[in-house]
Design a protein around this motif. Structure first.
Motif, mmCIF file in Angstrom:
data_model
loop_
_atom_site.group_PDB
_atom_site.id
_atom_site.type_symbol
_atom_site.label_atom_id
_atom_site.label_comp_id
_atom_site.label_asym_id
_atom_site.label_seq_id
_atom_site.Cartn_x
_atom_site.Cartn_y
_atom_site.Cartn_z
ATOM 1 N N CYS A 1 -0.170 6.489 8.622
ATOM 2 C CA CYS A 1 -0.354 5.047 8.836
ATOM 3 C C CYS A 1 0.868 4.296 8.305
ATOM 4 O O CYS A 1 0.876 3.068 8.260
ATOM 5 C CB CYS A 1 -1.637 4.571 8.176
ATOM 6 N N GLU B 1 -5.810 2.213 0.325
ATOM 7 C CA GLU B 1 -6.210 1.366 1.460
ATOM 8 C C GLU B 1 -6.942 2.188 2.504
ATOM 9 O O GLU B 1 -7.829 1.681 3.193
ATOM 10 C CB GLU B 1 -4.983 0.675 2.084
ATOM 11 N N GLU B 2 -6.572 3.468 2.640
ATOM 12 C CA GLU B 2 -7.202 4.293 3.675
ATOM 13 C C GLU B 2 -8.685 4.509 3.433
ATOM 14 O O GLU B 2 -9.414 4.844 4.362
ATOM 15 C CB GLU B 2 -6.481 5.648 3.806
ATOM 16 N N GLU C 1 0.850 -1.205 0.000
ATOM 17 C CA GLU C 1 0.000 0.000 0.000
ATOM 18 C C GLU C 1 0.878 1.244 0.000
ATOM 19 O O GLU C 1 2.028 1.188 0.441
ATOM 20 C CB GLU C 1 -0.880 0.001 1.257
ATOM 21 N N HIS D 1 2.051 3.964 5.293
ATOM 22 C CA HIS D 1 1.940 3.221 4.027
ATOM 23 C C HIS D 1 3.125 3.505 3.107
ATOM 24 O O HIS D 1 3.408 2.702 2.222
ATOM 25 C CB HIS D 1 0.614 3.544 3.338
ATOM 26 N N HIS E 1 2.089 -4.546 7.402
ATOM 27 C CA HIS E 1 1.656 -3.226 7.891
ATOM 28 C C HIS E 1 2.690 -2.668 8.847
ATOM 29 O O HIS E 1 3.283 -3.407 9.625
ATOM 30 C CB HIS E 1 0.286 -3.282 8.570
#
Ligand SMILES: [Zn+2]
Length: 511
Positions: free
Chosen positions: A142, A179-180, A114, A144, A204
């Motif tokens: 996050c 993805e968010e 991601e 990514h 992740h």
């Protein structure tokens, strides 16, 4: 410095061929296969750490929102293509979606990646106080930016080992946008991109280094409700108008009453994305964007009740519920236990990176700022624990959920985030740039690459994953929540990104 130490120690370990697994205790010995040693050595080279660290930092700087990740996606796809992968771009109706493939035949091992950012989180890297690069701009809250970069690094390391050691099979990196807003994987599955894939390694960013199995997270409907009414002078002749905003407000009141009668597993939240433009004109158009979350079993029933609230709002306000655009709809995660057990062994083999004094000091300064325990960076990898029992009380969502139902999948969580830093918050953005992010993603890449080697070279390991998955599929067949007529929301973030892209490029001198 750390990189040279790793290289030296790996050369030393290679000479011994027998090394203790860091978490296995002093008595146990782990023999590392030469193919696995090759990927670990390739990733441990200082130039590899720096090369992928810089890619991660560039994506952090681009801070591109879902389906606007044109530079991020291109950088990753180009990197894989230059390394010898065949790259297909603009897939499943999403310009920033790509699949990079190397090798041929079975087994086929997928690695997810991601690269999208979050709105409103702009923050300077490695500054332990809130200090945006550009006020209001997106940021990588996050991590990514580190994730598809770790996937690409791992895949290229595996490719090198496949070529050098004549390993059969195929590896595929799934460049997964947005993805968010959980908006790519159901569309990628629908387009057939995962057909023939035997197992999938997800990853992740995390404050720890570990994996898990079992059912987790919430399933989700992401839907934009649009109401249409009639404009009028809001003071002169309001009785002529019909306010679309009234419908949004009545819907929101109704859903907030609904909360009391939902099981504890639910989550329900919304933003009004269009509520009129001036108080003295009755708004004839209004839009509200809902995330409706629950377990796989309860999601559709809850969603139906939220739709009823929308209809009630329209009826009461005398306006039309003009559309319900499902942006995405996804399942809970059903992570494969055999996959997690295999990944755990490689996480223990790789071990937690050795953080420098400066890195611990940065983490402590950030922890102090946030009122969290000042314990610095984590020192050991996580244990693999059985899923927590008891009442499920809901949580976040990821569109990896759908992937877990079409191939055996588990997620490797790799370090970089200071413990106590908050996800989807400026403090996380501060952590995902520079040295800890570089080391964390490199450790993640090693665990991904080592696990890929196991799945390619040990048919008995892959068979364990497949057996469990086939058995589970008998009671959990994949039925997408995504409606057949839904389309990827390619323009959902366009306006925001158009507003901030130039400002970020100027502030960070991005060429
Ligand atoms: Zn995330």
């Amino acid at each position: 410095m750390r990189n040279r130490l790793v290289t030296l120690s790996l050369v030393f370990l290679l000479a011994l061929t027998l090394v203790p697994g860091p978490a296995a205790g002093a008595a146990a010995k782990v023999k590392i296969a030469k193919e696995k040693q090759a990927v670990l050595d390739w990733l441990a080279r200082p130039e590899t750490v720096e090369r992928f660290g810089k890619i991660s930092d560039s994506i952090w700087q681009y801070a591109e929102l879902g389906l606007q990740e044109f530079r991020s996606s291109k950088l990753l796809a180009d990197t894989l293509e230059e390394a010898g992968f065949t790259v297909e771009r603009d897939l499943a109706g999403m310009p920033t979606c790509f699949v990079a493939t190397y090798g041929s035949g079975k087994p086929v091992i997928g690695i997810l990646g991601e690269f999208d950012a979050l709105p409103m989180l702009s923050q300077k890297g490695r500054v332990p106080k809130q200090d945006p690069v550009v006020e209001g701009a997106p940021g990588h809250g996050c991590g990514h930016n580190t994730m598809c970069t770790a996937s690409a690094a791992a895949a290229i390391a595996v490719k090198e080992a496949m070529a050098a050691h004549n390993i059969k099979g195929t590896i595929k990196v799934f460049g997964s946008p947005a993805e968010e807003i959980v908006a790519s994987r159901p569309y990628m599955i629908r387009a057939g991109l995962f057909e023939g894939v035997d197992a999938v390694i997800d990853n992740h960013s995390s404050s720890g280094f570990g994996t898990e199995y079992g059912v987790g997270g919430n399933a989700l409907f992401s839907t934009i409700f649009t109401f249409k009414g009639k404009t009028a002078h809001a003071a002169g002749a309001p009785w002529v108008g019909r306010s679309a905003l009234d419908a949004v407000e009545i819907m929101n009141v109704a859903t907030n009453y609904l909360r009391e009668h939902l099981p504890l597993s639910h989550r329900l939240h919304y933003v009004v994305i269009d509520g009129g433009e001036a108080p003295n004109v009755v708004p004839d158009k209004a839009r509200v964007w809902y995330y409706v979350r629950n377990t796989d079993e309860r999601l559709e029933d809850m969603y139906k009740r939220v739709v009823d609230c929308a209809k009630a709002g329209a009826l009461a306000a005398g306006v039309e519920l003009a559309s319900m655009q499902v942006v995405s709809a996804i399942h809970q995660r059903h992570a494969n236990k055999a996959a997690a057990e295999l990944f755990q062994k490689n996480i223990e083999l790789v071990g937690m990176p050795a953080w420098s004094e400066e890195e611990h000091a940065f983490a402590k300064a950030l922890q102090k700022e946030l009122g969290a325990e000042q314990k610095g960076m984590p020192l050991a990898v996580d244990k693999l624990e059985a899923p927590r029992g008891g009442q499920f009380t809901g949580g976040g969502s990821s569109d990896v959920g759908d992937v877990t139902l079409i191939a055996p999948t588990a997620t490797i969580g790799f370090p970089g985030l200071a413990p106590g830093a908050i996800g989807h918050h400026w403090s996380a953005v501060a952590c995902f740039y520079g040295s800890t992010a570089w080391k964390g993603l490199n450790a993640g890449a090693k665990a991904i690459a080592a696990s890929t080697i196991d799945l390619l070279t040990k048919p008995e390991e892959l068979a364990k994953l497949r057996k469990e998955f086939d058995e589970y599929g008998k009671t959990h067949p994949y039925k997408p929540f995504l409606p057949a007529d839904a389309n990827p929301p390619n323009d959902l973030n366009k306006e925001l990104m158009d507003k901030y892209r130039g400002l970020l490029e100027k502030a960070l001198e991005i060429k």
